[in-house]
Motif scaffolding. Structure first.
Motif, PDB file in Angstrom:
ATOM      1  N   UNK A 360       0.828  -1.207   0.000  1.00 32.76           N
ATOM      2  CA  UNK A 360       0.000   0.000   0.000  1.00 32.76           C
ATOM      3  C   UNK A 360       0.863   1.258   0.000  1.00 32.76           C
ATOM      4  N   UNK A 361       2.097   1.126   0.458  1.00 39.36           N
ATOM      5  CA  UNK A 361       2.979   2.288   0.536  1.00 39.36           C
ATOM      6  C   UNK A 361       3.676   2.592  -0.784  1.00 39.36           C
ATOM      7  N   UNK A 362       3.496   1.755  -1.798  1.00 42.82           N
ATOM      8  CA  UNK A 362       4.149   1.990  -3.090  1.00 42.82           C
ATOM      9  C   UNK A 362       3.430   3.119  -3.824  1.00 42.82           C
ATOM     10  N   UNK A 363       4.133   4.160  -4.250  1.00 44.42           N
ATOM     11  CA  UNK A 363       3.479   5.242  -5.009  1.00 44.42           C
ATOM     12  C   UNK A 363       2.838   4.719  -6.287  1.00 44.42           C
ATOM     13  N   UNK A 364       1.707   5.289  -6.617  1.00 46.69           N
ATOM     14  CA  UNK A 364       0.951   4.819  -7.773  1.00 46.69           C
ATOM     15  C   UNK A 364       1.752   4.929  -9.067  1.00 46.69           C
ATOM     16  N   UNK A 365       2.559   5.993  -9.185  1.00 49.74           N
ATOM     17  CA  UNK A 365       3.304   6.206 -10.435  1.00 49.74           C
ATOM     18  C   UNK A 365       4.362   5.136 -10.655  1.00 49.74           C
ATOM     19  N   UNK A 366       4.767   4.421  -9.603  1.00 50.46           N
ATOM     20  CA  UNK A 366       5.785   3.387  -9.742  1.00 50.46           C
ATOM     21  C   UNK A 366       5.229   2.067 -10.269  1.00 50.46           C
ATOM     22  N   UNK A 367       3.923   1.864 -10.144  1.00 49.82           N
ATOM     23  CA  UNK A 367       3.364   0.551 -10.417  1.00 49.82           C
ATOM     24  C   UNK A 367       3.597   0.116 -11.857  1.00 49.82           C
ATOM     25  N   UNK A 368       3.364   1.004 -12.813  1.00 47.65           N
ATOM     26  CA  UNK A 368       3.537   0.640 -14.221  1.00 47.65           C
ATOM     27  C   UNK A 368       4.981   0.267 -14.522  1.00 47.65           C
ATOM     28  N   UNK A 369       5.918   1.025 -13.939  1.00 50.81           N
ATOM     29  CA  UNK A 369       7.336   0.731 -14.164  1.00 50.81           C
ATOM     30  C   UNK A 369       7.706  -0.608 -13.551  1.00 50.81           C
ATOM     31  N   UNK A 370       7.247  -0.850 -12.339  1.00 48.83           N
ATOM     32  CA  UNK A 370       7.542  -2.120 -11.662  1.00 48.83           C
ATOM     33  C   UNK A 370       7.024  -3.307 -12.478  1.00 48.83           C
ATOM     34  N   UNK A 371       5.789  -3.186 -12.983  1.00 45.61           N
ATOM     35  CA  UNK A 371       5.195  -4.309 -13.711  1.00 45.61           C
ATOM     36  C   UNK A 371       5.865  -4.532 -15.061  1.00 45.61           C
ATOM     37  N   UNK A 372       6.332  -3.460 -15.686  1.00 43.91           N
ATOM     38  CA  UNK A 372       7.080  -3.616 -16.922  1.00 43.91           C
ATOM     39  C   UNK A 372       8.396  -4.341 -16.670  1.00 43.91           C
ATOM     40  N   UNK A 373       9.104  -3.953 -15.625  1.00 40.78           N
ATOM     41  CA  UNK A 373      10.373  -4.607 -15.297  1.00 40.78           C
ATOM     42  C   UNK A 373      10.170  -6.078 -14.956  1.00 40.78           C
ATOM     43  N   UNK A 374       9.108  -6.390 -14.224  1.00 37.32           N
ATOM     44  CA  UNK A 374       8.857  -7.783 -13.874  1.00 37.32           C
ATOM     45  C   UNK A 374       8.428  -8.608 -15.093  1.00 37.32           C
ATOM     46  N   UNK A 375       7.755  -7.980 -16.059  1.00 36.63           N
ATOM     47  CA  UNK A 375       7.407  -8.698 -17.290  1.00 36.63           C
ATOM     48  C   UNK A 375       8.666  -9.063 -18.065  1.00 36.63           C
ATOM     49  N   UNK A 376       9.623  -8.142 -18.113  1.00 37.62           N
ATOM     50  CA  UNK A 376      10.906  -8.436 -18.772  1.00 37.62           C
ATOM     51  C   UNK A 376      11.653  -9.523 -18.005  1.00 37.62           C
ATOM     52  N   UNK A 377      11.650  -9.414 -16.676  1.00 33.87           N
ATOM     53  CA  UNK A 377      12.336 -10.423 -15.855  1.00 33.87           C
ATOM     54  C   UNK A 377      11.708 -11.801 -16.040  1.00 33.87           C
ATOM     55  N   UNK A 378      10.385 -11.854 -16.151  1.00 31.64           N
ATOM     56  CA  UNK A 378       9.708 -13.133 -16.351  1.00 31.64           C
ATOM     57  C   UNK A 378      10.095 -13.745 -17.694  1.00 31.64           C
ATOM     58  N   UNK A 379      10.209 -12.915 -18.713  1.00 33.68           N
ATOM     59  CA  UNK A 379      10.612 -13.420 -20.033  1.00 33.68           C
ATOM     60  C   UNK A 379      11.984 -14.091 -19.955  1.00 33.68           C
ATOM     61  N   UNK A 380      12.938 -13.422 -19.316  1.00 28.55           N
ATOM     62  CA  UNK A 380      14.278 -14.001 -19.237  1.00 28.55           C
ATOM     63  C   UNK A 380      14.311 -15.219 -18.318  1.00 28.55           C
ATOM     64  N   UNK A 381      13.507 -15.208 -17.265  1.00 31.81           N
ATOM     65  CA  UNK A 381      13.438 -16.376 -16.387  1.00 31.81           C
ATOM     66  C   UNK A 381      12.942 -17.595 -17.156  1.00 31.81           C
ATOM     67  N   UNK A 382      11.883 -17.397 -17.930  1.00 28.86           N
ATOM     68  CA  UNK A 382      11.345 -18.504 -18.728  1.00 28.86           C
ATOM     69  C   UNK A 382      12.369 -18.963 -19.756  1.00 28.86           C
ATOM     70  N   UNK A 383      13.044 -18.009 -20.381  1.00 30.52           N
ATOM     71  CA  UNK A 383      13.994 -18.351 -21.437  1.00 30.52           C
ATOM     72  C   UNK A 383      15.182 -19.136 -20.883  1.00 30.52           C
ATOM     73  N   UNK A 384      15.799 -18.654 -19.790  1.00 37.10           N
ATOM     74  CA  UNK A 384      16.999 -19.299 -19.270  1.00 37.10           C
ATOM     75  C   UNK A 384      16.687 -20.608 -18.545  1.00 37.10           C
ATOM     76  N   UNK A 385      15.447 -20.806 -18.155  1.00 35.17           N
ATOM     77  CA  UNK A 385      15.097 -22.071 -17.507  1.00 35.17           C
ATOM     78  C   UNK A 385      14.995 -23.208 -18.521  1.00 35.17           C
ATOM     79  N   UNK A 386      15.044 -22.875 -19.812  1.00 37.30           N
ATOM     80  CA  UNK A 386      14.999 -23.928 -20.824  1.00 37.30           C
ATOM     81  C   UNK A 386      16.213 -24.839 -20.743  1.00 37.30           C
ATOM     82  N   UNK A 387      17.342 -24.310 -20.266  1.00 36.53           N
ATOM     83  CA  UNK A 387      18.562 -25.122 -20.197  1.00 36.53           C
ATOM     84  C   UNK A 387      18.414 -26.311 -19.258  1.00 36.53           C
ATOM     85  N   UNK A 388      18.010 -26.104 -17.980  1.00 34.47           N
ATOM     86  CA  UNK A 388      17.823 -27.291 -17.132  1.00 34.47           C
ATOM     87  C   UNK A 388      16.714 -28.215 -17.633  1.00 34.47           C
ATOM     88  N   UNK A 389      15.693 -27.657 -18.291  1.00 32.09           N
ATOM     89  CA  UNK A 389      14.656 -28.514 -18.851  1.00 32.09           C
ATOM     90  C   UNK A 389      15.247 -29.423 -19.927  1.00 32.09           C
TER      91      UNK A 389
END
Length: 756
Positions: A360-389
């Motif tokens: 609740x303490x996160x400023x509203x203007x930060x939310x879009x930036x945070x979610x964009x960064x996490x979407x990029x992080x999720x993409x790379x997490x999925x991509x690099x996890x292909x190696x152990x698979x």
């Protein structure tokens, strides 16, 4: 490639392990010392008490032989509670979650019967695989579509079955959506009074130079919701204070541990090193050290508490606003409050125990930036996890291991070891890789800034579903195919590669059979044993517990963990839908999973799990959508597979299926989804009218005023002004000397407002 013998060995290992887990549970649950581990829900409800030491039942061990003769009676007992009683006992979330497993049985039992009657004979009575060179296969593969020759008219049967399977799935999904939507509306209409029924969470309150956040919120709602506004609670940034409270609690646990240790052996005072994690540093008296640390932390806590309450900067631009009626809250939550659509944002408030206060303490203007960064992080997490698979999939082929590591051939060619490697190891290795993943995804969801535990779990489940879809399913097929047929890809004509892929996709059924048995049989049986809570409870009971209250706090009932269990469950729907027209041999294993999991989780919901929140089954639209995503994938894969079979006359008839599935999703979304997003004003009026008739003297002001205070302030020195709602309205002057309010979306134009 796993053979029928390998699958048999894996089935034997997993069945035996599941039986051992169930037998261990059936015995352990009868012991009085374990009663709080396997029946914590009844303790939390105040219905169950500690087993009495009488007769042949002792404090630690149950010596009554008659009870051991009925140790399997927990299974029928889990099925005996009617659904309405289950909803009253565990909540709608738990009852609807169980229906997902029941839905799996409703969909796949008829599909399995039809597939084995129609498709298995069609596939078996061919010899296509026997005529192909350099392709490894076994009797299981002869039951799949790979054994049907190219350009065969038998593909009409597979296409017809694909349509039948799709229509049956749509029918059951529609009926289930209808039932769950009705259950939700009935639940909301009949549930008892809760603070979130009257409360709205307001975000991005605009800054006013003349008023504090609290005054601005109060004046805005006095003017714009004058007939229904009751009270509000501003939100404080108390994250550091919450951290201090948590650290203090941890230190108290260590102090209790060393005090108990000293009481058991008064001749030796316990000592501890003051360095990092107690690994190095000066050695001091443990009791004195932790007592001093707690006193120091208590002083910091008091200072931080005073700072948060008195510092205007600690108040963030958000508030929980409560109304005099459900109707007033529904109107506010479901309408736009300001001309500026980015200010005075309103949504239904989570119930108090569902609020994730840190975000609740996160400023509203930060939310879009945070979610964009996490979407990029999720993409790379999925991509690099292909190696152990890819590494895991290499274990699915003995021949591939022998080519890479030829010196191991004498060892792995032994029947027992070979069957273990191909039938059991790939599934257990993949499950181990997935253990830490949900924790990572939950952290990412928290960084994104969602403000309720239920939304955190839904977002984390969405990420996990994407990961399983790409890495576990598509990664297992594509990577496994490339490893199995690498030699052919490098030495055959390019025109032959699609054919090789088309033949290899059904052959991955053996790997998924192994995974289903490890995760869906042994894994579910291990869930009911609760080995980790078992160990933790006895450690706490031995070293930390002094009173019955301590023993109650040592219980860990857990919860459904929707963010973990639902995406894994979706994998079984996906596998069933994909392999039903391709290789039906997988379906019986999936049916066993759904039936077994239904019994186990129903038992856990009744006796163990204590849900952290109640969302009224708001997750069901996600469940419905993900099943349909799996169906579209199955239809596209079947379309691609038949295209490699040179079935030019039959394949185009499958194009309509994905389009029809998308249309069905849109139809159900328009028909039912609003019931999970909005509260009908008609229902709100009915509940308000009944409440006024049955409880005319109800004081909502007292009921709601402390409902949304941060947990660290409850029981502390925090005080708030109380306005008597029965008193006459009074006129108060605002502090506003400018007209900033109108620019920020506020409609106050006068200098005086009616405050109710």
């Amino acid at each position: 490639m796993a053979s029928l013998q390998d699958i048999g060995v894996a089935a034997g290992i997993n069945s035996l392990s599941a039986l051992v887990f169930l037998l261990a549970y059936s015995i352990l649950r009868l012991q009085p010392i374990n009663d709080r581990i396997y029946f914590p829900k009844w303790y939390l409800k105040g219905i169950r008490a500690n087993p009495v030491s009488s007769g042949t039942v002792r404090k630690v061990v149950n010596l009554d032989p008659r009870m051991y003769l009925r140790f399997w009676n927990w299974m029928p007992a889990a099925l005996r509670m009617p659904e309405p009683e289950l909803i009253d006992h565990a909540g709608l979330d738990s009852a609807v979650y169980i229906r997902i497993y029941l839905l799996g049985l409703k969909i796949f039992v008829p599909i399995t019967a039809l597939a084995f009657v129609v498709l298995v004979p069609v596939n078996w009575t061919n010899d296509t695989l026997a005529k192909l060179k350099d392709v490894t296969f076994n009797d299981i593969d002869k039951l799949s579509i790979s054994n049907v020759p190219p350009r065969s008219s038998r593909f009409w049967v597979h296409i017809g079955m694909a349509y039948i399977f799709s229509f049956w799935t749509w029918y059951k999904l529609y009926k289930e959506y209808q039932i769950v939507a009705t259950m939700r509306l009935q639940f909301l209409a009949s549930e008892s009074r809760r603070p979130d029924q009257y409360t709205v969470l307001v975000k991005n309150v605009p800054v006013d130079p003349d008023e504090s956040v609290s005054e601005h919120v109060d004046h805005f709602f006095c003017v714009n919701h004058s007939d229904h506004y009751l009270t509000h609670q501003v939100v404080y940034n108390a994250n550091r204070l919450a951290t201090l409270v948590e650290n203090k609690k941890s230190l108290h646990n260590w102090l209790t541990y060393y005090q108990n240790k000293y009481e058991r052996n008064p001749s030796k005072k316990p000592a501890v090193k003051t360095g990092f994690w107690g690994l190095w540093g000066q050695r001091v008296d443990a009791i004195a050290y932790y007592t001093a640390e707690i006193d120091k932390l208590s002083e910091e806590e008091v200072a931080e508490r005073e700072k948060v309450i008195s510092d205007p900067k600690a108040v963030i631009p958000a508030a929980f606003v409560s109304f005099k009626s459900r109707w007033g809250a529904a109107v506010c939550a479901q309408t736009q409050q300001s001309r500026n659509p980015t200010t005075w944002l309103t949504e239904w408030a989570p119930e108090p125990r569902d609020v994730y206060w840190r975000n609740l303490a996160i400023p509203y203007v930060e939310l879009s930036v945070r979610r964009l960064l996490m979407a990029v992080a999720l993409f790379f997490l999925v991509f690099f996890f292909m190696l152990p698979i890819a590494i895991v999939q290499s274990f699915a082929n003995i021949e591939g291991i022998e080519k890479v590591l030829p010196f191991l051939k004498p060892v792995i060619e032994a029947n027992t070891i070979k069957s273990f490697i191909q039938g059991f190891l790939p599934g257990i290795a993949l499950k181990i890789f997935l253990i830490i993943l949900p924790t990572i995804l939950m952290i990412m969801s928290k960084i994104e800034g969602y403000t309720s535990l239920s939304s955190l779990e839904r977002m984390s489940a969405s990420k996990y579903h994407k990961f399983i879809l790409v890495n576990v399913f598509l990664g297992s097929i594509v990577t496994g195919t490339a490893l199995q047929q690498l030699h052919q890809f490098l030495h055959q004509a390019p025109a032959e590669i699609p054919k090789t892929i088309g033949v290899s996709i059904p052959m991955k059924a053996t790997f998924f059979i192994s995974y289903v048995m490890v995760d869906g049989w042994s894994g579910i049986a291990a869930e009911i044993l609760r080995l980790v809570p078992f160990v933790i409870f006895h450690l706490k009971n031995t070293f930390l517990v002094k009173t019955e209250k301590d023993r109650e706090e040592a219980m860990d009932p857990g919860s459904l963990a929707f963010s973990i269990t639902e995406p894994r469950l979706q994998l079984y729907f996906l596998l069933g839908l994909v392999y039903a027209p391709v290789s039906p041999i997988l379906l019986p294993f999936i049916i066993v999973f759904f039936a077994f999991a239904y019994v186990v989780f129903r038992h856990q919901i009744i006796n163990v799990y204590d849900q952290k929140y109640e969302s009224g089954a708001s997750f069901w639209p996600d469940v419905h959508r993900r099943i349909l995503i799996g169906q579209v994938i199955s239809q596209l894969l079947l379309l691609g597979l038949l295209s490699t079979k040179e079935a030019a006359r039959t394949t185009p008839f499958l194009i309509a299926l994905p389009l029809l599935t998308i249309w069905f999703h849109l139809f159900c979304k328009g028909r039912f989804e609003s019931a999970f997003l909005k509260l009908p004003l008609q229902d709100a009026v009915i509940k308000d009218t009944l409440e006024r008739a049955t409880e005319p003297d109800l004081n909502l002001q007292v009921y709601l005023e402390d409902a949304y205070i941060h947990p660290v302030f409850k029981g502390g020195d925090y005080q708030r002004p109380v306005i008597d709602e029965e008193s006459d309205p009074i006129i108060v002057a605002t502090k506003r000397n400018s007209r900033m309010g109108s620019k920020n979306g506020s409609s106050q134009s006068s200098q005086k407002l009616f405050l109710r």
